[in-house]
Motif scaffolding. Structure first.
Motif, PDB file in Angstrom:
ATOM      1  N   LEU A   1      -2.681  -5.346  -2.952  1.00 50.28           N
ATOM      2  CA  LEU A   1      -1.959  -4.260  -3.808  1.00 50.28           C
ATOM      3  C   LEU A   1      -2.940  -3.268  -4.081  1.00 50.28           C
ATOM      4  O   LEU A   1      -4.514  -3.070  -4.499  1.00 50.28           O
TER       5      LEU A   1
ATOM      6  N   GLU B   1      -4.548   0.614  -3.944  1.00 48.92           N
ATOM      7  CA  GLU B   1      -3.668   2.310  -4.992  1.00 48.92           C
ATOM      8  C   GLU B   1      -5.236   3.064  -4.535  1.00 48.92           C
ATOM      9  O   GLU B   1      -5.975   2.561  -4.940  1.00 48.92           O
ATOM     10  N   ASP B   2      -4.321   4.052  -4.570  1.00 46.13           N
ATOM     11  CA  ASP B   2      -5.371   5.013  -4.703  1.00 46.13           C
ATOM     12  C   ASP B   2      -5.050   5.897  -5.829  1.00 46.13           C
ATOM     13  O   ASP B   2      -4.546   6.307  -5.844  1.00 46.13           O
ATOM     14  N   LEU B   3      -6.270   6.625  -6.242  1.00 39.30           N
ATOM     15  CA  LEU B   3      -6.265   7.239  -7.745  1.00 39.30           C
ATOM     16  C   LEU B   3      -7.203   8.115  -7.320  1.00 39.30           C
ATOM     17  O   LEU B   3      -6.730   9.118  -8.607  1.00 39.30           O
ATOM     18  N   GLY B   4      -7.584   8.721  -6.342  1.00 38.87           N
ATOM     19  CA  GLY B   4      -7.659  10.336  -5.886  1.00 38.87           C
ATOM     20  C   GLY B   4      -9.753   9.724  -6.432  1.00 38.87           C
ATOM     21  O   GLY B   4      -9.817   9.850  -5.414  1.00 38.87           O
TER      22      GLY B   4
ATOM     23  N   VAL C   1      -8.264   1.516  -6.342  1.00 39.80           N
ATOM     24  CA  VAL C   1      -8.144   0.006  -6.428  1.00 39.80           C
ATOM     25  C   VAL C   1      -7.629  -0.867  -5.780  1.00 39.80           C
ATOM     26  O   VAL C   1      -5.989  -0.543  -5.214  1.00 39.80           O
TER      27      VAL C   1
ATOM     28  N   ARG D   1       0.778  -1.107  -0.397  1.00 41.34           N
ATOM     29  CA  ARG D   1      -0.321  -0.520  -0.282  1.00 41.34           C
ATOM     30  C   ARG D   1       0.778   1.169   0.111  1.00 41.34           C
ATOM     31  O   ARG D   1       2.325   1.584   0.983  1.00 41.34           O
ATOM     32  N   PRO D   2       0.472   2.385  -0.206  1.00 43.97           N
ATOM     33  CA  PRO D   2       1.313   3.724   0.105  1.00 43.97           C
ATOM     34  C   PRO D   2       1.521   3.660   1.258  1.00 43.97           C
ATOM     35  O   PRO D   2       0.998   3.522   1.710  1.00 43.97           O
ATOM     36  N   ALA D   3       2.116   4.883   1.039  1.00 44.49           N
ATOM     37  CA  ALA D   3       2.440   5.612   2.360  1.00 44.49           C
ATOM     38  C   ALA D   3       1.552   6.103   3.658  1.00 44.49           C
ATOM     39  O   ALA D   3       1.113   6.604   4.519  1.00 44.49           O
TER      40      ALA D   3
END
Lengths: 219, 404
Positions: B330, B332-335, B339, B291-293
């Motif tokens: 995984l 993901e944050d695409l705004g 996803v 995941r992102p930070a």
């Protein structure tokens, strides 16, 4: 081919010893060890090894500070971390580290990572790929119009990063995309390059804003 | 739990020490009293000077004013309120009051004259308030008042009012000092708690790092030695995974507050999808969550449904992908959308087998996954290759206005 020189920096004596022994056993020349941040920087500057294997949580200096301090050398940095503090790993990679391995990885995996790092290949774990993906997206979202242009990943780079983040090896990615293993590696290196470049641009901007004049002062 | 006792009391002690004579608030009150004393001195000079032609013992006036001036200057130079100073100042005031009875002729006194200490007397009450709160202040005012009332040479019709005013000043100022002192103590205690929390967090990180490192080392050595040691090593590895998962899951949404901001109400309903999925994967052995930070925030309903869908995906992997299969999740944050990709490296399926399985009613889990995600307005897609595992992509739109 000359022997690859390695400097191992870790504050855990047993681990330091085991890792040095492993690397020496695989034909690396361990030119030194360090147990804290400042001595890791000093010894890296003195011995200029091919690879610095750097524990992320050394006493005295943060991992990214160590990377920043030796960013003018040719030494490639491989980050080793026990706790996998995500933000710290990302900071170190932005500051110039070439790769990241979790300490729970097998001895073979770690040695392989050192070999790849010595060749100048980026060593990505799925976790790091996810962080980098997130970082580029965040940069784009937060980019102000008047600020320095933010580097963007190409569609192919994003695709490859997503594959890495879901556990595919670069060979598997090459097979999936029908491209060579070397091309995959190039893409991954480009991604890291963009991240490093952006970090340097940001540092310079920061230095000018604070009236420091040159990047060297900020280091 | 017992261990925290001494630490708490230790911090209390330091807290009390730093409040004692010169906390910033007391310094401010003390400075107020000091400047009042200076201004009051000039006022007293002026009010007495208006009666200068009646004064019969100028040397007495000069002596009293000299002492008062010296004391005022001393209090400006050295500003450390203390009990002995309060006592000395009250004494000066009392003696000044008594002296006031001897500087005017009786005829003038009967008409009402300013005392030599006048409003300067209140400075000692203010100092007493700073040093000892309302009790000492009222005490000082009472002593001065008693002298005022009991000395017949200075007692006139307005004396009782002056005494009451002095008592009121002592009470109010002392009370204010006391309230501020308590507030300041609470502030210090709160700061100490915050500091202790930060320190504990830092220690936790250090300890965790050491423990994880040691567990990783045991795992590694165990594998090298083999036999029973390898089993020990496996145990250590298992503990390490558990502890690592625990560490990264605990702080839910505070990882990037800026992203998850919004109105307070909306914020309280947001959940971090990354932390949720991390917790979900914590007790599954061969699953890695990427995941992102920062936090990936979704409203609670969306987050819960997404979590359930991912859980179903991972169950599928366990049942169908084979015993050796590993899985990656995984986030993901695409705004405008989130996803989640779930990939396994298991046996995979022949193209078209998905449809077959659905017809045979064996795709219950998969259809429930799709159902959940489509209810949120999102989409779920599967790709699979024989021998190369299966990838499920779940896309959930972020409801309009749920962020920023």
């Amino acid at each position: 081919m000359t022997t690859t020189t390695v400097l191992v920096a870790d504050d855990h004596p047993l681990w330091l010893e085991a890792l040095s022994a492993d690397l020496a056993g695989r034909g690396f020349e361990v030119v030194g060890t360090a147990a804290d941040g400042p001595s890791a920087v000093r010894r890296t500057q003195a011995t200029r090894p091919d690879v610095l294997v750097l524990d992320l949580n050394l006493p005295g200096m943060r991992g990214d500070e160590v990377c920043q301090a030796i960013s003018d050398l040719d030494t490639h940095v491989l980050i080793l971390s026990a706790s996998g503090e995500e933000a710290d790993v990302l900071a170190a990679v932005k500051a110039g580290a070439m790769g990241y391995v979790v300490k729970s990885a097998s001895s073979d995996e770690i040695v392989e990572a050192v070999v790849a790092t010595a060749r100048g290949e980026a060593v990505f774990t799925p976790g790091l790929a996810g962080l980098v993906l997130g970082e580029f997206r965040q940069m784009r979202q937060q980019a102000a119009p008047e600020a320095t242009p933010v580097p963007e990943l190409t569609a192919r780079e994003t695709e490859i990063l997503r594959f890495v983040a879901t556990g595919l090896t670069s060979k598997e990615i090459a097979a999936q995309l029908v491209i060579s293993h070397r091309t995959v590696q190039n893409h991954v290196q480009n991604i890291l390059g963009k991240l490093h470049l952006h970090n340097r641009v940001e540092l310079t901007r920061f230095a000018f804003e604070r009236g420091l004049g040159s990047v060297d002062d900020a280091q | 739990m017992n261990g925290s006792g001494p630490a708490v009391s230790a911090t209390r002690t330091t807290g009390a020490e730093s409040t004692s004579p010169i906390s910033p608030i007391l310094t401010a009150f003390s400075a107020g009293a000091t400047w009042y004393r200076v201004l009051a001195l000039f006022y007293v000079f002026w009010s007495v000077s208006r009666y200068s032609e009646h004064i019969i013992r100028p040397w007495l006036v000069a002596t009293v004013f000299g002492v008062m001036t010296a004391w005022t200057i001393f209090s400006v130079i050295s500003r450390r309120p203390s009990l002995w100073r309060v006592v000395v100042e009250v004494l000066i005031v009392c003696l000044g009051l008594i002296a006031s009875g001897w500087v005017y002729p009786e005829a003038v006194r009967a008409g009402g004259v300013p005392t030599l200490t006048g409003i300067w007397a209140a400075a000692s009450v203010l100092s007493a308030a700073v040093v000892g709160g309302p009790r000492l202040a009222v005490g000082a005012a009472a002593v001065i008042g008693a002298v005022d009332l009991l000395e017949p040479r200075i007692n006139n019709s307005s004396t009782i009012e002056a005494v009451l005013q002095l008592l009121m000043v002592g009470l109010l100022f002392g009370w204010a000092v006391q309230v501020m002192r308590r507030l300041h103590e609470q502030l210090l205690a709160a700061a100490a708690v915050r500091e202790r929390m930060a320190e504990r967090e830092r220690l936790n990180r250090v300890v965790h790092d050491g423990v994880l490192q040691t567990l990783a080392y045991i795992h590694r050595r165990g594998l090298q030695i083999g036999g029973e040691a390898a089993e020990l090593g496996e145990l250590a590895a298992e503990q390490e995974r558990g502890l690592r998962a625990l560490m990264v899951t605990s702080p839910a949404l505070d990882r990037r507050p800026a992203q998850a901001s919004g109105t307070a109400r909306q914020k309280s309903e947001q959940r971090d999808v990354g932390a949720d999925l991390m917790a979900l994967a914590a007790d599954r052995d061969r699953v890695e969550v990427v995941r992102p930070a920062g936090a990936v925030a979704l409203p609670a309903h969306e987050a819960t449904e997404l979590r359930a869908a991912v859980a179903a995906c991972l169950d599928n992997v366990e049942v169908h992908a084979g015993p050796q299969a590993r899985a990656w999740v995984l986030v993901e944050d695409l705004g405008d959308e989130v996803v989640v990709t779930v990939r396994d490296d298991g046996v995979g399926l022949e193209e078209g087998r998905l449809a077959e399985a659905a017809e045979a009613g064996r795709l219950g889990a998969a259809s429930s996954i799709r159902g959940r995600i489509e209810d949120l307005g999102g989409s779920a897609s599967w790709t699979t290759t024989p021998g190369r595992g299966c990838t499920v992509t779940l896309t959930v739109p972020r409801p309009a206005g749920s962020l920023s």
